[in-house]
Design an enzyme around this catalytic site. Structure first.
Site, PDB file in Angstrom:
ATOM      1  N   CYS A 115      86.765  87.220  65.339  1.00  0.00           N
ATOM      2  CA  CYS A 115      87.982  86.860  64.582  1.00  0.00           C
ATOM      3  C   CYS A 115      89.171  87.759  64.909  1.00  0.00           C
ATOM      4  O   CYS A 115      90.311  87.398  64.628  1.00  0.00           O
ATOM      5  CB  CYS A 115      87.706  86.903  63.084  1.00  0.00           C
ATOM      6  SG  CYS A 115      86.484  85.684  62.581  1.00  0.00           S
ATOM      7  N   HIS A 252      94.560  87.564  59.355  1.00  0.00           N
ATOM      8  CA  HIS A 252      93.456  86.667  59.686  1.00  0.00           C
ATOM      9  C   HIS A 252      93.088  85.877  58.432  1.00  0.00           C
ATOM     10  O   HIS A 252      93.017  86.435  57.332  1.00  0.00           O
ATOM     11  CB  HIS A 252      92.265  87.476  60.184  1.00  0.00           C
ATOM     12  CG  HIS A 252      91.031  86.653  60.373  1.00  0.00           C
ATOM     13  ND1 HIS A 252      91.055  85.444  61.045  1.00  0.00           N
ATOM     14  CD2 HIS A 252      89.749  86.851  59.974  1.00  0.00           C
ATOM     15  CE1 HIS A 252      89.830  84.941  61.045  1.00  0.00           C
ATOM     16  NE2 HIS A 252      89.027  85.776  60.403  1.00  0.00           N
ATOM     17  N   ASN A 282      88.475  79.275  58.151  1.00  0.00           N
ATOM     18  CA  ASN A 282      88.498  80.408  59.072  1.00  0.00           C
ATOM     19  C   ASN A 282      88.315  79.870  60.492  1.00  0.00           C
ATOM     20  O   ASN A 282      87.228  79.407  60.841  1.00  0.00           O
ATOM     21  CB  ASN A 282      87.374  81.384  58.690  1.00  0.00           C
ATOM     22  CG  ASN A 282      87.306  82.597  59.597  1.00  0.00           C
ATOM     23  OD1 ASN A 282      87.966  82.653  60.639  1.00  0.00           O
ATOM     24  ND2 ASN A 282      86.496  83.570  59.221  1.00  0.00           N
TER      25      ASN A 282
HETATM   26  N1  ACO Z   1      78.406  76.868  47.296  1.00  0.00           N
HETATM   27  C1  ACO Z   1      77.887  77.223  46.125  1.00  0.00           C
HETATM   28  N2  ACO Z   1      77.232  78.391  45.921  1.00  0.00           N
HETATM   29  C2  ACO Z   1      77.153  79.233  46.986  1.00  0.00           C
HETATM   30  C3  ACO Z   1      77.685  78.914  48.254  1.00  0.00           C
HETATM   31  C4  ACO Z   1      78.332  77.673  48.394  1.00  0.00           C
HETATM   32  N3  ACO Z   1      78.883  77.273  49.538  1.00  0.00           N
HETATM   33  N4  ACO Z   1      77.443  79.929  49.087  1.00  0.00           N
HETATM   34  C5  ACO Z   1      76.785  80.876  48.398  1.00  0.00           C
HETATM   35  N5  ACO Z   1      76.601  80.449  47.125  1.00  0.00           N
HETATM   36  C6  ACO Z   1      75.937  81.163  46.021  1.00  0.00           C
HETATM   37  C7  ACO Z   1      75.025  82.232  46.516  1.00  0.00           C
HETATM   38  O1  ACO Z   1      73.748  81.713  46.848  1.00  0.00           O
HETATM   39  C8  ACO Z   1      74.978  83.161  45.323  1.00  0.00           C
HETATM   40  O2  ACO Z   1      74.094  82.637  44.398  1.00  0.00           O
HETATM   41  P1  ACO Z   1      73.094  83.626  43.559  1.00  0.00           P
HETATM   42  O3  ACO Z   1      74.024  84.515  42.779  1.00  0.00           O
HETATM   43  O4  ACO Z   1      72.308  82.661  42.734  1.00  0.00           O
HETATM   44  O5  ACO Z   1      72.326  84.362  44.595  1.00  0.00           O
HETATM   45  C9  ACO Z   1      76.375  83.068  44.734  1.00  0.00           C
HETATM   46  O6  ACO Z   1      76.931  81.856  45.269  1.00  0.00           O
HETATM   47  C10 ACO Z   1      77.267  84.240  45.097  1.00  0.00           C
HETATM   48  O7  ACO Z   1      77.168  84.491  46.506  1.00  0.00           O
HETATM   49  P2  ACO Z   1      77.939  85.693  47.200  1.00  0.00           P
HETATM   50  O8  ACO Z   1      77.560  85.717  48.643  1.00  0.00           O
HETATM   51  O9  ACO Z   1      77.786  86.933  46.398  1.00  0.00           O
HETATM   52  O10 ACO Z   1      79.450  85.185  47.023  1.00  0.00           O
HETATM   53  P3  ACO Z   1      80.764  85.952  47.385  1.00  0.00           P
HETATM   54  O11 ACO Z   1      81.631  86.011  46.218  1.00  0.00           O
HETATM   55  O12 ACO Z   1      80.519  87.233  48.139  1.00  0.00           O
HETATM   56  O13 ACO Z   1      81.455  84.937  48.397  1.00  0.00           O
HETATM   57  C11 ACO Z   1      81.813  84.697  50.772  1.00  0.00           C
HETATM   58  C12 ACO Z   1      80.812  84.614  49.620  1.00  0.00           C
HETATM   59  C13 ACO Z   1      82.879  83.666  50.536  1.00  0.00           C
HETATM   60  C14 ACO Z   1      81.088  84.421  52.082  1.00  0.00           C
HETATM   61  C15 ACO Z   1      82.473  86.094  50.819  1.00  0.00           C
HETATM   62  O14 ACO Z   1      81.486  87.085  50.725  1.00  0.00           O
HETATM   63  C16 ACO Z   1      83.300  86.342  52.045  1.00  0.00           C
HETATM   64  O15 ACO Z   1      84.347  85.768  52.227  1.00  0.00           O
HETATM   65  N6  ACO Z   1      82.869  87.277  52.918  1.00  0.00           N
HETATM   66  C17 ACO Z   1      83.656  87.690  54.060  1.00  0.00           C
HETATM   67  C18 ACO Z   1      83.637  86.702  55.168  1.00  0.00           C
HETATM   68  C19 ACO Z   1      84.658  87.174  56.214  1.00  0.00           C
HETATM   69  O16 ACO Z   1      85.653  87.783  55.900  1.00  0.00           O
HETATM   70  N7  ACO Z   1      84.455  86.950  57.441  1.00  0.00           N
HETATM   71  C20 ACO Z   1      85.505  87.486  58.352  1.00  0.00           C
HETATM   72  C21 ACO Z   1      85.067  87.647  59.580  1.00  0.00           C
HETATM   73  S1  ACO Z   1      84.509  86.124  60.198  1.00  0.00           S
HETATM   74  C22 ACO Z   1      84.222  86.339  61.878  1.00  0.00           C
HETATM   75  O17 ACO Z   1      84.440  87.378  62.462  1.00  0.00           O
HETATM   76  C23 ACO Z   1      83.624  85.205  62.610  1.00  0.00           C
END
Ligand code: ACO
Length: 325
Positions: A115, A252, A282
């Site tokens: 990214c 980004h 993204n």
């Molecule tokens: N729909 C519904 N529920 C979901 C989904 C979904 N699509 N995905 C995960 N959940 C659930 C999980 O299973 C979890 O359930 P549980 O509590 O029963 O275990 C709950 O939602 C919370 O999951 P988290 O992973 O803690 O959610 P979080 O608030 O951290 O959000 C996310 C997840 C959006 C992926 C976030 O962590 C994020 O944006 N991370 C950074 C990603 C990023 O910045 N990438 C940049 C680089 S990308 C690259 O280089 C290619």
């Protein structure tokens, strides 16, 4: 005393015509619009058509950038294309774009920093232009992440989209004052100790397959704000500018919460932040030039504006580029 600077002559972008909404995704995996919007800010993303490859997207973005810059393809002597989803393992997607544009001079190569790819590519193109070895560059970010997603994994498949963006950069002599146009400073970082937090589980040398994206979302999130703010503060330190001096912040586009937290910590007012993650998802290396093009075409970014680009991605890699448009 005059200095050589890499000045943006124009920009362009391309998005595949097919959009995939959160509601459609909710019919394929156990997710819903409310969760995706609340956690990420994403409402829809674009998906490449069958047979439409990264070089197709990149070529269209490059053609739009050349038209915006009002220069011919034959004047380009450098193409740096950031992608993690090349058409083939080799040759570089950049040479396919070079041939599609009818360019037979100079150099073209791919750059892989996930990214952060476009920010890395801007920095490398800037160095090559300032060295005097090249005069006019196309810097492109282009991705078809839909091809490396596990469409059964709701924790990743809802986050990404396809697209491409490009800028034309030209080496120009500038007066060497605060008003100089072009790239003013660039800062690149990486830390391979985190490589297992965001990776693709295949490759030519390991599995002889392409592989699918795997991510520990929470761990990436934790590092993202700290890393991008650090590297933007490096740019402030190098130039004496602050968040208040910026006209536009073009981060980004991974997650609106990361963008909002970073802007807040950097002292950048919300109205100066360019957001496209809602419509593009993204798009990895394409996200920053896509956002730049949106803000340029809708009249927000104007000549003379101070613009901060930043990104963080798999590796981890991260970086910032401060430029005056
Ligand atoms: N729909 C519904 N529920 C979901 C989904 C979904 N699509 N995905 C995960 N959940 C659930 C999980 O299973 C979890 O359930 P549980 O509590 O029963 O275990 C709950 O939602 C919370 O999951 P988290 O992973 O803690 O959610 P979080 O608030 O951290 O959000 C996310 C997840 C959006 C992926 C976030 O962590 C994020 O944006 N991370 C950074 C990603 C990023 O910045 N990438 C940049 C680089 S990308 C690259 O280089 C290619």
């Amino acid at each position: 005393m005059t200095v050589m600077r890499s000045v943006v002559l124009g920009c362009g972008s391309y998005l595949p015509t097919r959009t995939l909404t959160n509601a459609e995704l909710a019919r394929q995996v156990d997710t819903n619009d409310e969760w995706i919007v609340q956690r990420t800010g994403i409402r829809e993303r674009h998906i490449a058509a069958p047979g439409e490859v990264t070089s197709d997207l990149a070529t269209k973005a490059a053609q739009a950038a050349l038209a915006d810059a009002k220069v011919g393809a034959e004047t380009i002597d450098l193409i740096v294309l950031a992608t993690s989803t090349p058409d083939q393992t080799f040759p570089a997607t950049a040479v396919t774009v070079q041939a599609s544009l009818g360019i037979t001079v100079g150099a073209a190569f791919d750059l892989q920093a996930v990214c952060s790819g476009f920010v890395y590519a801007m920095s490398i193109a800037d160095s090559l232009l300032k060295s005097g070895g090249h005069k006019r560059a196309l810097v492109i970010g282009a991705e078809t992440f839909s091809r490396i997603l596990d469409w059964k994994d709701r924790t990743t498949c809802v986050l990404f989209g396809d697209g491409a963006g490009a800028v034309v950069l030209e080496a120009q002599s500038q007066p060497g004052t605060r008003e100089d146009r072009g790239v003013l400073t660039a800062h690149l970082r990486s830390d391979g100790r985190h490589k297992s937090k965001l990776y693709v589980d295949g490759g030519p040398s390991s599995t002889q397959t392409v592989g699918l994206l795997r991510m520990e979302g929470r761990a990436v999130f934790k590092h993202a704000v700290a890393n991008v703010t650090d590297v933007v503060f490096d740019a402030f330190k190098a130039t004496g500018y602050t968040g208040a001096d910026l006209n536009w912040f073009v981060p980004h586009q991974a997650n609106k919460r990361i963008i909002d937290d970073s802007a807040h910590k950097l002292g950048i007012a919300p109205e100066k932040v360019v957001i496209t993650v809602d419509k593009h998802g993204n798009t990895s290396a394409a996200s920053v030039p896509l956002a730049l093009d949106v803000a340029r075409k809708d009249g927000r970014i104007k000549q003379g504006d101070l613009v901060m680009l930043e990104a963080m991605g798999g590796g981890f890699t991260w970086g910032s580029v401060l430029l005056r448009w």
